[in-house]
Scaffold this motif. Sequence first.
Motif, PDB file in Angstrom:
ATOM      1  N   TYR A 168     -15.266 -11.340  -2.913  1.00  0.00           N
ATOM      2  CA  TYR A 168     -15.820 -10.592  -1.782  1.00  0.00           C
ATOM      3  C   TYR A 168     -15.787  -9.069  -1.976  1.00  0.00           C
ATOM      4  O   TYR A 168     -15.990  -8.317  -1.024  1.00  0.00           O
ATOM      5  CB  TYR A 168     -15.017 -10.916  -0.515  1.00  0.00           C
ATOM      6  N   ALA A 169     -15.550  -8.608  -3.188  1.00  0.00           N
ATOM      7  CA  ALA A 169     -15.380  -7.174  -3.415  1.00  0.00           C
ATOM      8  C   ALA A 169     -16.550  -6.353  -2.895  1.00  0.00           C
ATOM      9  O   ALA A 169     -16.362  -5.273  -2.318  1.00  0.00           O
ATOM     10  CB  ALA A 169     -15.170  -6.901  -4.907  1.00  0.00           C
ATOM     11  N   ASN A 170     -17.772  -6.847  -3.076  1.00  0.00           N
ATOM     12  CA  ASN A 170     -18.968  -6.091  -2.675  1.00  0.00           C
ATOM     13  C   ASN A 170     -19.487  -6.478  -1.298  1.00  0.00           C
ATOM     14  O   ASN A 170     -20.591  -6.076  -0.921  1.00  0.00           O
ATOM     15  CB  ASN A 170     -20.075  -6.283  -3.707  1.00  0.00           C
ATOM     16  N   ASP A 173     -17.837  -6.104   4.848  1.00  0.00           N
ATOM     17  CA  ASP A 173     -17.524  -6.743   6.118  1.00  0.00           C
ATOM     18  C   ASP A 173     -16.010  -6.802   6.327  1.00  0.00           C
ATOM     19  O   ASP A 173     -15.444  -7.872   6.529  1.00  0.00           O
ATOM     20  CB  ASP A 173     -18.121  -8.156   6.168  1.00  0.00           C
ATOM     21  N   TYR A 174     -15.381  -5.631   6.285  1.00  0.00           N
ATOM     22  CA  TYR A 174     -13.945  -5.637   6.541  1.00  0.00           C
ATOM     23  C   TYR A 174     -13.655  -5.969   8.007  1.00  0.00           C
ATOM     24  O   TYR A 174     -12.665  -6.636   8.321  1.00  0.00           O
ATOM     25  CB  TYR A 174     -13.305  -4.289   6.204  1.00  0.00           C
ATOM     26  N   MET A 239     -15.533  -3.687  -0.005  1.00  0.00           N
ATOM     27  CA  MET A 239     -14.841  -4.244   1.156  1.00  0.00           C
ATOM     28  C   MET A 239     -13.796  -3.279   1.700  1.00  0.00           C
ATOM     29  O   MET A 239     -13.734  -3.013   2.899  1.00  0.00           O
ATOM     30  CB  MET A 239     -14.184  -5.567   0.774  1.00  0.00           C
ATOM     31  N   MET A 240     -12.957  -2.710   0.776  1.00  0.00           N
ATOM     32  CA  MET A 240     -11.850  -1.858   1.202  1.00  0.00           C
ATOM     33  C   MET A 240     -11.092  -1.380  -0.030  1.00  0.00           C
ATOM     34  O   MET A 240     -11.417  -1.756  -1.160  1.00  0.00           O
ATOM     35  CB  MET A 240     -10.896  -2.645   2.106  1.00  0.00           C
ATOM     36  N   THR A 241     -10.075  -0.587   0.196  1.00  0.00           N
ATOM     37  CA  THR A 241      -9.125  -0.231  -0.852  1.00  0.00           C
ATOM     38  C   THR A 241      -7.812  -0.946  -0.580  1.00  0.00           C
ATOM     39  O   THR A 241      -7.284  -0.882   0.525  1.00  0.00           O
ATOM     40  CB  THR A 241      -8.885   1.286  -0.903  1.00  0.00           C
ATOM     41  N   VAL A 242      -7.319  -1.657  -1.595  1.00  0.00           N
ATOM     42  CA  VAL A 242      -6.076  -2.421  -1.467  1.00  0.00           C
ATOM     43  C   VAL A 242      -5.011  -1.753  -2.328  1.00  0.00           C
ATOM     44  O   VAL A 242      -5.225  -1.522  -3.516  1.00  0.00           O
ATOM     45  CB  VAL A 242      -6.272  -3.883  -1.905  1.00  0.00           C
TER      46      VAL A 242
END
Length: 360
Positions: A168-170, A173-174, A239-242
Amino acid sequence: MRRVVQFSTGNVGRHSLRAIIGRPDLELVGVHAASPAKIGRDAAELCDWPEPTGVLATDDVDALLALRPDCVVYTALAETRPVEALEELTKILAAGIDVVGTSFVWMAAPRHAQEWIREPLEQACAAGGSSLYINGIDPGYSGDTLVHTALSLATRVSSVTVQEIFDYANYDDYEYTGASMGFGSTEDGELPPLFLPGVVESMWGGPVRSLADGLGITLDEVRQRTERWYTPERIECTMMTVEPGQMAAVRFATEGVVDGEPVITLEHVNRLTPAAAPDWDFPPENHIGVHRVVVDGDPRVEINTHVSHPLFDPTDAGCISTAARALNALDWVCDAPAGLIAVEDVPQPAIIKGLMWGRK
């Protein structure tokens, strides 16, 4: 020609909207948008259609119902706002307008939906003489259409596993997918919504029970399992930064159990980078994502479905397919008797009608 209202223009809705505008057998008469930034804009702007439609987005549900459309395509996010979504759906149905949709996934197997959801929708359909059909790619296609195809190739079945395995990296939809699955959460933090007791089972339990009915078996129980994977390194993606120590992969399933063993499994394996959860299943042939069915029996059957698009990322292609699962049944649903419609009610030839449009 069917007169249609598109309800929401998010990750799935914008693709549905584009298809409605393009198809010669459908007429777009209204668009619902919740975002103030979208209200008043032409539908074409909201889905990158090249020419204005003259249909402007509104958040006025009553005004949309006053247009008396034949059908509403409901793709608004419902899983984080079920009470509000239920109110919207019952209002539309009670007004005598049919609905096809991709959200409110509890209704993908309506005969097994919980009473608090099913009964108000049944009553609204009866009051308005309308029909409701909910489906998608998962829940939906993988567990109610692909799995039937795979099962039909075996003479005996000992177990069946349905999987979504997707990076889901791209996927931008966070708000729903990322937050609900817990991407970025920590091991000692608050449990993500998906990991609360009974949540996974409530969303995928219906398709498991529906499969059990189709197979003619009685399940001893339906249970859920969940597992998280935490990254040792920083991950930056759409998606976000983890950050290190935060969750970057999740595996969860609903299982139908007989004699202590799972015989029907609906499982998700989702990650934010190919480096996450290296011991878990991956899609074959370096694909970003796959919907897979594995039937253990005589013979063993495995079917993998990949979607792609020349312009969009595979996650966007999956959203197009999700929209298609509802939109392609629209014409049949509009002619169907009033009530809740399940995928097994819709003749398969009916869902390909009108698809070959726009050929040059």
